[in-house]
Design an enzyme around this catalytic site. Structure first.
Site, PDB file in Angstrom:
ATOM      1  N   ASP A  61       0.782  -1.213   0.052  1.00  0.00           N
ATOM      2  CA  ASP A  61       0.026   0.073   0.173  1.00  0.00           C
ATOM      3  C   ASP A  61       0.943   1.239   0.084  1.00  0.00           C
ATOM      4  O   ASP A  61       2.013   1.560   0.911  1.00  0.00           O
ATOM      5  CB  ASP A  61      -1.092   0.043   1.300  1.00  0.00           C
ATOM      6  N   ILE A  62       0.588   2.192  -0.932  1.00  0.00           N
ATOM      7  CA  ILE A  62       1.196   3.317  -0.774  1.00  0.00           C
ATOM      8  C   ILE A  62       1.244   4.140   0.406  1.00  0.00           C
ATOM      9  O   ILE A  62       2.043   5.087   0.761  1.00  0.00           O
ATOM     10  CB  ILE A  62       0.880   4.239  -2.142  1.00  0.00           C
ATOM     11  N   GLU A  86      -7.425   5.862  -6.680  1.00  0.00           N
ATOM     12  CA  GLU A  86      -8.862   5.277  -6.871  1.00  0.00           C
ATOM     13  C   GLU A  86      -9.213   6.482  -8.014  1.00  0.00           C
ATOM     14  O   GLU A  86      -9.275   7.433  -7.948  1.00  0.00           O
ATOM     15  CB  GLU A  86      -9.795   5.415  -5.506  1.00  0.00           C
ATOM     16  N   THR A 141      -5.165  14.152 -13.824  1.00  0.00           N
ATOM     17  CA  THR A 141      -6.186  14.042 -14.679  1.00  0.00           C
ATOM     18  C   THR A 141      -6.762  15.517 -15.185  1.00  0.00           C
ATOM     19  O   THR A 141      -6.430  16.089 -14.362  1.00  0.00           O
ATOM     20  CB  THR A 141      -7.386  13.168 -14.030  1.00  0.00           C
ATOM     21  N   ASP A 142      -7.293  15.286 -16.238  1.00  0.00           N
ATOM     22  CA  ASP A 142      -7.905  16.525 -16.943  1.00  0.00           C
ATOM     23  C   ASP A 142      -9.331  17.090 -15.964  1.00  0.00           C
ATOM     24  O   ASP A 142      -9.763  18.194 -15.856  1.00  0.00           O
ATOM     25  CB  ASP A 142      -8.547  16.596 -18.082  1.00  0.00           C
ATOM     26  N   GLU A 143      -9.546  15.847 -15.157  1.00  0.00           N
ATOM     27  CA  GLU A 143     -11.052  16.370 -14.343  1.00  0.00           C
ATOM     28  C   GLU A 143     -10.922  17.297 -13.180  1.00  0.00           C
ATOM     29  O   GLU A 143     -11.776  17.991 -12.720  1.00  0.00           O
ATOM     30  CB  GLU A 143     -11.636  15.050 -13.842  1.00  0.00           C
ATOM     31  N   TYR A 166     -13.895  12.514  -6.480  1.00  0.00           N
ATOM     32  CA  TYR A 166     -12.843  11.892  -7.308  1.00  0.00           C
ATOM     33  C   TYR A 166     -11.645  13.050  -7.614  1.00  0.00           C
ATOM     34  O   TYR A 166     -10.437  13.058  -7.370  1.00  0.00           O
ATOM     35  CB  TYR A 166     -13.099  11.003  -8.499  1.00  0.00           C
ATOM     36  N   SER A 167     -12.235  14.030  -8.534  1.00  0.00           N
ATOM     37  CA  SER A 167     -11.540  15.179  -9.181  1.00  0.00           C
ATOM     38  C   SER A 167     -10.859  15.926  -7.852  1.00  0.00           C
ATOM     39  O   SER A 167      -9.854  16.331  -8.120  1.00  0.00           O
ATOM     40  CB  SER A 167     -12.332  15.725 -10.177  1.00  0.00           C
ATOM     41  N   LYS A 198      -8.049  13.997  -6.368  1.00  0.00           N
ATOM     42  CA  LYS A 198      -6.758  14.139  -7.307  1.00  0.00           C
ATOM     43  C   LYS A 198      -6.262  15.889  -7.338  1.00  0.00           C
ATOM     44  O   LYS A 198      -5.048  16.048  -7.473  1.00  0.00           O
ATOM     45  CB  LYS A 198      -7.329  13.960  -8.828  1.00  0.00           C
ATOM     46  N   LEU A 250     -16.078   2.843 -19.548  1.00  0.00           N
ATOM     47  CA  LEU A 250     -17.171   2.956 -20.798  1.00  0.00           C
ATOM     48  C   LEU A 250     -16.836   2.107 -22.005  1.00  0.00           C
ATOM     49  O   LEU A 250     -17.691   1.198 -22.346  1.00  0.00           O
ATOM     50  CB  LEU A 250     -17.313   4.349 -21.319  1.00  0.00           C
ATOM     51  N   ASN A 306     -19.960  11.014 -25.635  1.00  0.00           N
ATOM     52  CA  ASN A 306     -20.155   9.438 -25.253  1.00  0.00           C
ATOM     53  C   ASN A 306     -21.222   8.821 -26.193  1.00  0.00           C
ATOM     54  O   ASN A 306     -20.877   7.578 -26.447  1.00  0.00           O
ATOM     55  CB  ASN A 306     -20.799   9.605 -23.830  1.00  0.00           C
ATOM     56  N   GLY A 363     -23.848  15.319 -10.576  1.00  0.00           N
ATOM     57  CA  GLY A 363     -22.579  16.052 -10.613  1.00  0.00           C
ATOM     58  C   GLY A 363     -21.832  15.849 -12.132  1.00  0.00           C
ATOM     59  O   GLY A 363     -20.639  16.134 -12.192  1.00  0.00           O
TER      60      GLY A 363
END
Length: 368
Positions: free
Chosen positions: A61-62, A86, A139-141, A165-166, A169, A205, A264, A313
């Protein structure tokens, strides 16, 4: 000159593709993978390099800072490439705790260990910091969402994350920046667009659409499917990171994208079209291999498309402007979307043994 590289999350989708790419193109280097093998980590991704003298796998584990310190020392690590995260937005909405723990605290653990081994301990002995690089994969998010006519994200775009998540990050990106400016840790960060390609976990996806078609299951599309993403073939991402490591400026962020925006619903329709074509040209072989694939055998995979309630969201559009990376580092994707998506579909058709166990486990969990 050879490197000793620690890759966190190296059994995940992007991490494992990076490891395979790196060992093929930099055989003089030694690579150590640290991975906790959570649901999206799969050691089978690395089967082709198991047993190589310059490859080591460590299950860990990190967040275990002591373990990370020992790996940095025992393997004389001079380069750390941090993929471990994650990364599934839906999971971050229903269970954000793991995202805070891994993406924020895990990154902090790595930074502490790197600072101690590469900077603090040498200084305590009267030496200069060890030669090192900490590369953080983001990430771009973190940049938020774009409207239809908004310019693509650049490295100067303000952070505006919209999901747990974003947000996690974004926090990790800021920690990496802070360790560079405060302590002198030699860091670079890359922010990438949506990746696709081999070893992509089947809940995402493109592999979800492929594997659902092969089982004649509905193809879920959020809302009206008009959300737009910029897609990048995963090996092109690995090439981009290689350029950042070799020529990137310390403390800088680099966007790595495909300049390849798709809605999408159009992605889903394209995959349906390709699957129809493959079954039409390989009917006898594929029909026998995938007996449940009723719709695609008739050339009607698109009839499985099912629109479902939009997720909370849901960002409408992401797009990466990779001009800086192109101009400063000479980065350019090798794969077009047309070539990359065909390679991806072919890989899933030819590697049923890799994904079958994963999706069966996933379906069983969803039914519990």
């Amino acid at each position: 000159m050879s490197r000793n590289i620690l890759v966190t999350g190296g059994a995940g989708f992007i991490g494992s593709n990076y490891v395979l790419y790196w060992l093929e193109n930099n055989p003089q280097d030694n690579v150590v993978v640290l991975d906790a093998l959570t649901y999206a980590g799969n050691r089978a991704n690395l089967d082709s390099v198991e047993g190589k003298d310059n490859f080591t796998f460590v299950h860990g584990d990190i967040c275990d800072t002591v373990l990370v310190e020992s790996l940095l020392k025992d393997h004389n690590i001079d380069t750390l490439v941090h993929f471990a995260a994650e990364s599934h937005v839906d999971r971050s909405i229903t269970g954000p705790d793991a995202f805070i723990e891994t993406n924020i605290m895990g990154t902090y653990s790595l930074l502490k260990a790197a600072k101690k081994v590469w900077i603090d301990e040498p200084k305590a002995k009267g030496h200069k910091p060890l030669k090192h690089r900490f590369h953080h994969v983001s990430t771009d998010e973190v940049y938020g969402a774009l409207g239809k006519n908004d310019p693509a994200f650049t490295e100067e775009t303000a952070y505006a994350p919209n999901s747990p998540y974003s947000a996690s990050k974004a926090a990790s990106d800021h920690l990496v920046r802070a360790y560079h400016h405060t302590y002198g840790l030699e860091v670079t960060t890359s922010n990438c667009s949506n990746n696709y390609g081999p070893y992509h976990f089947p809940e995402k996806l493109i592999p979800l659409i492929i594997t659902n078609i092969l089982h004649d299951k509905p193809l879920p599309v959020y809302g009206d499917g008009q959300q737009i993403r910029d897609w990048l073939y995963v090996e092109d991402h690995a090439r981009g990171i290689e350029l950042v490591l070799n020529n990137g400026k310390l403390g800088e962020n680099y966007n790595i994208g495909g300049h390849n925006e798709w809605a999408n619903i159009d992605i889903v329709k394209l995959v349906c079209q390709l699957m129809n074509e493959y079954f039409a040209t390989h009917q006898s072989t594929l029909s026998e291999q995938f007996p449940l694939a009723t719709s695609v055998k008739e050339g009607k995979a698109e009839q499985l498309i099912t629109f479902v309630e939009d997720r909370a969201g849901h960002d409408w559009r992401y797009a990466i402007d990779a001009t800086k990376t192109n101009d400063e580092l000479g980065y350019k994707p090798v794969e077009s979307f047309e070539t990359g998506i065909r390679k991806t579909v072919e890989w899933y058709l030819n590697n049923e043994s890799w994904w079958k166990t994963l999706i069966t486990k996933q379906w069983n969990e969803n039914n519990d």
